[in-house]
Design a protein around this motif. Structure first.
Motif, PDB file in Angstrom:
ATOM      1  N   ASN A 290       0.823  -1.215   0.000  1.00 18.08           N
ATOM      2  CA  ASN A 290       0.000   0.000   0.000  1.00 18.08           C
ATOM      3  C   ASN A 290       0.850   1.255   0.000  1.00 18.08           C
ATOM      4  OD1 ASN A 290      -2.182  -1.636   0.070  1.00 18.08           O
ATOM      5  ND2 ASN A 290      -2.545  -1.420   2.259  1.00 18.08           N
TER       6      ASN A 290
ATOM      7  N   THR B 224       2.137   2.656   2.624  1.00 17.49           N
ATOM      8  CA  THR B 224       1.594   3.452   3.725  1.00 17.49           C
ATOM      9  C   THR B 224       2.257   3.042   5.036  1.00 17.49           C
ATOM     10  OG1 THR B 224      -0.178   1.846   4.091  1.00 17.49           O
ATOM     11  CG2 THR B 224      -0.724   3.753   2.723  1.00 17.49           C
TER      12      THR B 224
ATOM     13  N   MET C 150       1.548   3.648   9.533  1.00 17.55           N
ATOM     14  CA  MET C 150       0.743   4.254  10.587  1.00 17.55           C
ATOM     15  C   MET C 150       1.632   4.410  11.810  1.00 17.55           C
ATOM     16  SD  MET C 150      -2.773   3.008  12.362  1.00 17.55           S
ATOM     17  CE  MET C 150      -3.809   3.026  10.907  1.00 17.55           C
TER      18      MET C 150
ATOM     19  N   SER D 162      -6.858   5.687   4.536  1.00 20.44           N
ATOM     20  CA  SER D 162      -5.555   5.107   4.246  1.00 20.44           C
ATOM     21  C   SER D 162      -5.297   4.987   2.748  1.00 20.44           C
ATOM     22  CB  SER D 162      -5.433   3.738   4.921  1.00 20.44           C
ATOM     23  OG  SER D 162      -6.403   2.870   4.393  1.00 20.44           O
TER      24      SER D 162
ATOM     25  N   THR E 290      -1.672   8.332   9.573  1.00 25.24           N
ATOM     26  CA  THR E 290      -1.474   7.407   8.455  1.00 25.24           C
ATOM     27  C   THR E 290      -0.807   8.172   7.314  1.00 25.24           C
ATOM     28  OG1 THR E 290      -3.454   6.200   9.091  1.00 25.24           O
ATOM     29  CG2 THR E 290      -2.579   5.756   6.899  1.00 25.24           C
TER      30      THR E 290
ATOM     31  N   ARG F 256       1.443   8.327   3.535  1.00 23.83           N
ATOM     32  CA  ARG F 256       1.761   7.790   2.218  1.00 23.83           C
ATOM     33  C   ARG F 256       3.294   7.742   2.113  1.00 23.83           C
ATOM     34  NH1 ARG F 256       1.367  12.134  -2.590  1.00 23.83           N
ATOM     35  NH2 ARG F 256       1.898  10.825  -4.366  1.00 23.83           N
TER      36      ARG F 256
ATOM     37  N   PRO G 249      -7.604  -0.279   0.003  1.00 27.14           N
ATOM     38  CA  PRO G 249      -6.139  -0.358   0.026  1.00 27.14           C
ATOM     39  C   PRO G 249      -5.678  -1.407  -1.000  1.00 27.14           C
ATOM     40  CG  PRO G 249      -7.018  -0.386   2.260  1.00 27.14           C
ATOM     41  CD  PRO G 249      -8.184  -0.529   1.327  1.00 27.14           C
TER      42      PRO G 249
END
Lengths: 461, 461
Positions: free
Chosen positions: A104, A106, A108, A182, A210, A212, B345
């Motif tokens: 993803n 991403t 967190m 997200s 969250t 990128r 996602p």
């Protein structure tokens, strides 16, 4: 002083060890990265969970106590200085990286994660989070969101707000609100994420973030150039970008900084030179090779006395260490140093540099130039002696002159440091009055009792 | 109907020719890109200046007339449908590109500039504005800002909000407000630019836009892959991104679309195949070569029946034409087609595709998949017959099921189309109630009389 029952309730919420009220502890939380703003809190709490923060905020609202949220306190706008005493809510103990997802792209994180620690974790996964405020060794993620931090890499990669996908924030009422999500694509109502990003702790406490990410660039090249004329250096920045090359970083230091670096590090810089540019390009191996070659040509065509590529990572690291040392050297050169933060469109850089020189000569204040030329965000650092009252008044006029000049060139009051206490006297001259009015009304939606980091951003805040 | 003196005053403001009130003209402005929402305005005005818009808004406020701002009306959420009659304020005649600056990598445009025209102008300067909603041939810049548009390129380059630096907006009161500026780094108070970006015309009329640009990528490669299993195709998207490659586009079409394309274009696609992926990589010549090679390997490892690179620009253009034709084919295949816009996602794509298949089989509605796999934003297009009332009720339940499934997978209600009329019944299930409450209060700050594009985004709006 806060009543003993307030302190007692805070101890119940976070545990005795995480409530500080000794004089020396309070002093530790009385300042930020500026040299001229202080304020002593009545108590410091170090919560570990969102729930604890919610309880703290409910208590503060009930008793109308000012709350100053902060992380490492490295900001340089007075943003985390507790001007009204009250509670300093420090998030450094919420320092877990909760998720890193390679597919993803991403992550967190909690607000207390140190930026450099986060970057080290990402590097192991071949991932990259570009925003790089120069406090990266100590600053915490929550602070970088609250300040919408910039840094050298932003010329290519944008600023913090371009990377925040979702936030959990605790509002003054204690309500835990989720905004964003997200995914990069998210079109559900007004976008509240960029409102909290850059809100300087005045709307709520950021408790979960969250982000990128992007893949880590495979290769990098560092170039160094020396100029005998500052405005030539400014012009060459324009010609590089105009040629369709966006380097990862384009950093600028002036003669003062060159001399300080050479004094401390003896790396063979010509101490009579007016400007050093440091440039990084990153991307694939092949791309950085061709870009580095083209930039070298442009530097030479643009009148550089010296233009060369770092032959290896060691030499590149040396240059970047010199850049960091330069910034430290500025701060140690005078009792009071104001790192101004105006930003101008890149095609006005040469003019900007010239006019700063005029302002320095006229006012008599030394103005040192160091910063992010690629963004038009070269910090003019004005040094003086904060114990001399008359000097301080003249300093204020000089800062106003710098700001007015930047605005004339189509620039902005602050590129990356934020308003905080430092620039609030100028805000009304920088923005549309109706926009300021709207901001104040937005503040009142989330913080009707004005307990979240009061006194910041606006006069009479 | 509006009183004659209102029409007369509008004619005074913009000139007689730019006020439309004939029945056939009003009908032309009664719909947008959706197939199921309409509303007829009482009058249409086509202003040419910010000052005219300010006067129109003052008039509308004085007489409490609803104003629906729009450009080309290509949105697919009902966003520009004038549900309450009133004034349609169409900005297509404000279509000047005011500035393109290669050094600053910025442009300033009026809202009525067509996206494709803008891109053609930028291409001549070797510049690039990435957001690429698939209505690019007709959609106008103001609309793309109001909708915070996405598109195929967003997987690598982000969405519209990542490119908006500054805006001029006319508020319902007629006040002309400036927010943001012309530099990427700008830290002056709360960021109001992303609030208006994606506000769907409910806060004010966007009259001038300053945008961030990037240099045009020097090279591009297009790859095509055919899969016999949709979930394998979903998984391969994850493996490409997980390998640290971010293609410019990763588009997905299903068997229905493959068959329609083959019917119309006869380009030799296997009509029994379950999925075609189209992938673009862009960047320097060397970078795209190595990335294309690596992606080909990953496609084959991931179980593609066919995986090949377009041998030249002509073949690449053919594939992308097929992708566009596919979308048109979906719309012509049924009386009513709802292009759902949930986004998940990326690492949940395979599961998402599987569960859409289940929903289709259970409900009996054909669901065609086409869209932006790289963003987890594959539009499931549900087709039915809008004249059959029972069908429409079941359709609503099916759309709700799709939405709930996406949310379960950590996704969002809308990736790029926005809420408009289409999704407002679901908004309260997608967002934190306190966030919705805050949005409504923000709306009331700028539009206290609720005349700016009412009925959109929220129920009882």
């Amino acid at each position: 002083m806060l009543k003993p029952e307030i302190i007692h309730r805070l101890q119940e919420i976070v545990g005795k060890d995480d409530v500080l009220s000794a004089r020396e502890d309070l002093a530790t939380y009385s300042y930020d990265g500026t040299t001229n703003w202080t304020g002593t809190p009545e108590v410091v709490v170090l919560p570990r969970t969102t729930e604890q923060i919610s309880e703290i905020m409910k208590l503060a609202t009930r008793h109308h106590i000012a709350v100053t949220p902060r992380g490492a306190g490295t900001n340089i706008s007075g943003g985390s200085v507790p001007t009204r005493g009250g509670i300093v809510l420090c998030t450094v103990k919420m320092n877990r990286v909760l998720d890193i997802n390679k597919t993803n792209l991403t992550a967190m994180v909690e607000p207390g994660v140190v930026l450099q620690d986060f970057n080290n974790m990402l590097a192991k996964e071949n991932l990259f989070y570009p925003p790089d405020p120069q406090s990266f060794l100590g600053c915490t993620m929550g602070g970088t969101i609250a300040e919408n931090s910039g840094g050298p890499l932003c010329v290519k990669y944008g600023v913090t707000k371009h990377y925040v996908l979702g936030l959990e924030v605790v509002l003054p009422s204690g309500y835990v609100m989720k905004v964003g999500g997200s995914t990069v694509k998210n079109r559900t109502g007004y976008d509240l994420v960029p409102l909290f990003t850059g809100s300087e702790g005045t709307l709520g406490v950021i408790t979960r973030i969250t982000l990128r990410l992007i893949p880590r660039p495979a290769a990098r090249r560092t170039l160094m150039a020396i100029f005998d004329d500052m405005t030539l250096a400014g012009a060459v920045v324009s010609s590089i970008l105009g040629a369709g090359i966006v380097p990862a970083k384009i950093e600028f230091v002036d003669n003062f900084v060159i001399r300080r670096i050479e004094e401390k590090m003896k790396i063979g810089l010509p101490v009579d030179a007016k400007t050093m540019l440091l440039i990084d390009v990153d991307g694939s191996e092949a791309a950085v090779e061709s870009e580095a070659e083209r930039i070298l040509e442009l530097l030479k065509e643009g009148g550089a006395r010296i233009a060369r590529r770092a032959k290896d990572e060691t030499e590149a690291a040396l240059y970047w260490k010199a850049r960091s040392a330069g910034f430290a050297a500025i701060y140690s050169a005078a009792r009071t140093v104001i790192a101004e933060d105006v930003t101008v469109p890149r095609d006005r850089l040469s003019e900007y540099i010239q006019r700063l020189d005029e302002i320095s000569r006229k006012s008599g204040f030394p103005i040192v130039l160091i910063g992010h030329a690629g963004d038009g965000n070269i910090h003019p650092s004005v040094s003086t002696d904060s114990t001399d009252k008359e000097d301080l008044e003249r300093l204020e006029d000089t800062l106003t002159a710098i700001f007015e000049m930047a605005l004339e060139l189509g620039g902005t009051l602050s590129g990356e440091h934020g308003i905080g206490l430092e620039k609030k006297r100028l805000l009304s001259r920088a923005l549309d009055p109706m926009a300021i009015d709207a901001m104040r009304k937005i503040k009142a939606i989330f913080d009707p009792d004005n307990i979240m980091n009061p006194d910041k951003i606006w006069e009479n805040a």
